[in-house]
Design an enzyme around this catalytic site. Structure first.
Site, short mmCIF file in Angstrom:
data_model
loop_
_atom_site.label_atom_id
_atom_site.label_comp_id
_atom_site.label_asym_id
_atom_site.label_seq_id
_atom_site.Cartn_x
_atom_site.Cartn_y
_atom_site.Cartn_z
N GLU A 30 -10.49 -1.82 3.40
CA GLU A 30 -9.19 -1.80 3.84
C GLU A 30 -8.77 0.03 3.62
OE1 GLU A 30 -6.08 -5.22 5.14
OE2 GLU A 30 -7.02 -4.33 2.70
N ASP A 65 0.73 -1.07 0.10
CA ASP A 65 -0.71 0.09 -0.20
C ASP A 65 1.07 1.47 -0.09
OD1 ASP A 65 -1.83 -2.12 0.66
OD2 ASP A 65 -2.34 -1.22 2.51
#
Length: 561
Positions: free
Chosen positions: A310, A147
């Site tokens: 998320e 990420d």
């Protein structure tokens, strides 16, 4: 990508002798200790990816100073990773190592190749040794990346942090890596930004430019026994951070409680943060970035819930061709993507600083490819722009893609806005203007790094292929109002989940497509910003042939980087 290269070659390529580690003390079937007499900057750890994790406790004068998990080589070295030992001074170190694999299949511990190949060195070579490393996408110099985190713009520089494993090219040891750029294209690697501590690994989070207090503040998830939220402060523009002494600043009884995205909300003159909590998002407010007040929750009855939510984001955007503004709530989900695995969904609506209200009931995806996840935006972007980056992979196979020195790249930068179609408001995704600076000469040859502009007149099919029969087919169906990409004949032996056909709605007629080709990826955009599709491809030989069916005109630009 511009990199800070160092000069000495690894392992057998190192010209000068390196200081080897002493023989290990084998203490049991799975336990060994290794004394390290610190003589140089790095300890080079040999990695074998098929092996199980070995947990290494680093001791100095009997005190644990660091803990890391590494797939130490048993019978073959795939690559090396550097572990900085000079920071501990001239004190000798003790590595307390526990191997977690089944010893019946790996032989005697005393014979493991890692003991012979573990050595010290003054430098670590990061010269690219990968056939599939992208030319103009951001990648880490070595190790694993997922990420994007903490992105912000300040004083002419874009800062990109990212989930990073410095000690292997698979997920582990989550740390914030750091790169900087002046143009969103050429990235310079920086030292590690935020490292694990007693509260746990450093999971995803965000940074904000706090102009009033002349600082950059990072908020991130500390992932230990529980997931809690912590803060770190930078006084030097994001190059180094000092963790807040009273961390954590937010806690929860929920198991999944992570990925804070902080932003200044001018409408209420407060800071907001949105967090992913299991199957919903939670919103908090604060005056000072450390004391947080719960405001509301969102999402239990809306969107896709096939996986864990998320990496949220919440931004206010203009609606094209109107004087309206609306809020876009970004929600990344894994699994549950439209073609399997991870993906980015979004919601459009209103936010009053306390509660987000969605205006639609259908599930919407920001990018209809299979390799677009963890999408977040830059804080403080110039000229009021909303610039996003995504992790260009999928959790179904991210650990297995055919690279070793590094794994994963980020997408090209995209500007986000909103547009209306048939009475509904959708997220617009347009390649950032900085990508125009990559265009070189117009050419009639397809290469492994180029931009293809397709002027469309009705339904069109574009086939990219190579001499060994691998191909990718891109199709626009004007009657159905869809665009698709077929990579079922792309190299995919590393994962059964990789071959797929991805299909997107185009919300009107497509007039022009922009296709960004890099060594391991194809990103397709409607030039009007109403469709985006990001897919990895791994051609064993570069695609060097292009065929077009339908009334389309191609312009191929070489990449000038």
């Amino acid at each position: 990508m511009k990199k800070q290269f160092v000069t000495v070659v690894l392992a057998a390529l190192i010209a000068l002798p390196a200081a080897r580690a002493q023989a290990p003390q084998v203490l049991g079937k799975s336990h060994a200790m290794q004394h390290i007499e610190v003589k140089d900057k790095y300890l080079l750890l040999p990695v074998q990816e098929k092996e199980e994790i070995a947990t290494i406790r680093v001791l100095s004068a009997g005190n644990e100073v660091q803990k890391l998990n590494v797939r130490l080589a048993v019978d073959k070295v795939d690559y090396y990773v550097p572990f900085s030992i000079e920071r501990f001074g001239n004190k000798d170190l003790l590595l307390d190592i526990v191997f977690h694999g089944d010893r019946r299949f790996t032989g005697a511990m005393k014979d493991f190749v890692c003991w012979k190949e573990m050595k010290q060195s003054a430098d670590f070579d990061t010269t690219n040794r990968e056939h599939f490393r992208p030319l103009y996408h951001h990648t880490p110099q070595y190790g694993w990346m997922n990420d994007p985190n903490g992105m912000f713009y300040k004083d002419g520089v874009y800062h990109l942090y990212y989930q990073y494993n410095p000690y292997g090219s698979q997920w582990e040891n989550m740390t914030w890596g750091h790169s900087t750029s002046k143009d969103l294209i050429h990235w310079e690697a920086q030292p590690l930004a935020i490292e694990p501590d007693g509260l746990g690994a450093i999971f995803s989070g965000s940074c904000v430019v706090d102009e009033k207090n002349d600082r950059v503040v990072a908020m991130f998830t500390s992932a230990g026994q529980s997931q809690v939220q912590s803060v770190a402060i930078s006084k030097d523009g994001g190059m180094t951070f000092e963790k807040y002494a009273q961390n954590p600043v937010l806690v929860s009884t929920e198991e999944d409680f992570r990925d804070p995205k902080v932003f200044w909300n001018a409408d209420i003159q407060k800071w907001n943060v949105i967090l992913a909590v299991g199957q919903e998002m939670r919103i908090y407010s604060s005056d000072n970035l450390t004391d947080w007040h719960y405001e509301s929750s969102f999402g239990r009855e809306l969107g896709c819930h096939d996986g864990v939510w998320e990496c949220p984001d919440l931004v206010k955007l203009p609606v094209r061709g109107t004087d309206k503004q609306k809020w876009l709530l970004i929600c990344n989900i894994n699994p549950g993507g439209p073609f399997g695995g991870s993906a980015t969904q979004y919601f459009v609506g209103d936010f009053d600083g306390h509660k987000f209200t969605c205006e639609h009931k259908d599930t919407r995806w920001m990018d209809y490819g299979k390799d677009h996840y963890a999408t977040v935006t830059f804080d403080n972007a110039p000229d009021g722009r909303c610039i996003a980056l995504a992790w260009m992979s999928n959790w179904q196979y991210a650990n297995q893609v055919p690279t070793k020195q590094f794994r994963s790249a980020n997408s090209v930068p995209r500007d986000l806005d909103l547009f209306e179609h048939n009475g509904q408001t959708y997220c617009g995704v347009t390649p950032s203007k900085e990508l125009l600076g990559l265009r070189g000469k117009v050419t009639n040859k397809l290469s492994q790094t180029c931009e293809i502009v397709v002027d469309v007149k009705g339904s069109t099919e574009i086939v990219l292929s190579n001499p060994i029969g691998e191909q990718v087919v891109l199709s626009y169906d004007a009657a159905e109002g869809t665009f698709s990409m077929d990579r079922t004949r792309s190299y995919a032996s590393f994962s059964e989940a990789f071959p797929c056909v991805t299909t997107a709605p185009v919300y009107g007629s497509v007039r022009q497509l922009r296709l960004f080709i890099d060594r391991c990826s194809i990103e397709a955009f409607d030039a009007d910003g109403r469709m985006a599709m990001t897919n990895l491809v791994f051609p064993q030989e570069p695609y060097n042939n292009i065929k077009v069916k339908g009334g389309a005109k191609l312009t191929i630009y070489s990449i000038d980087k």
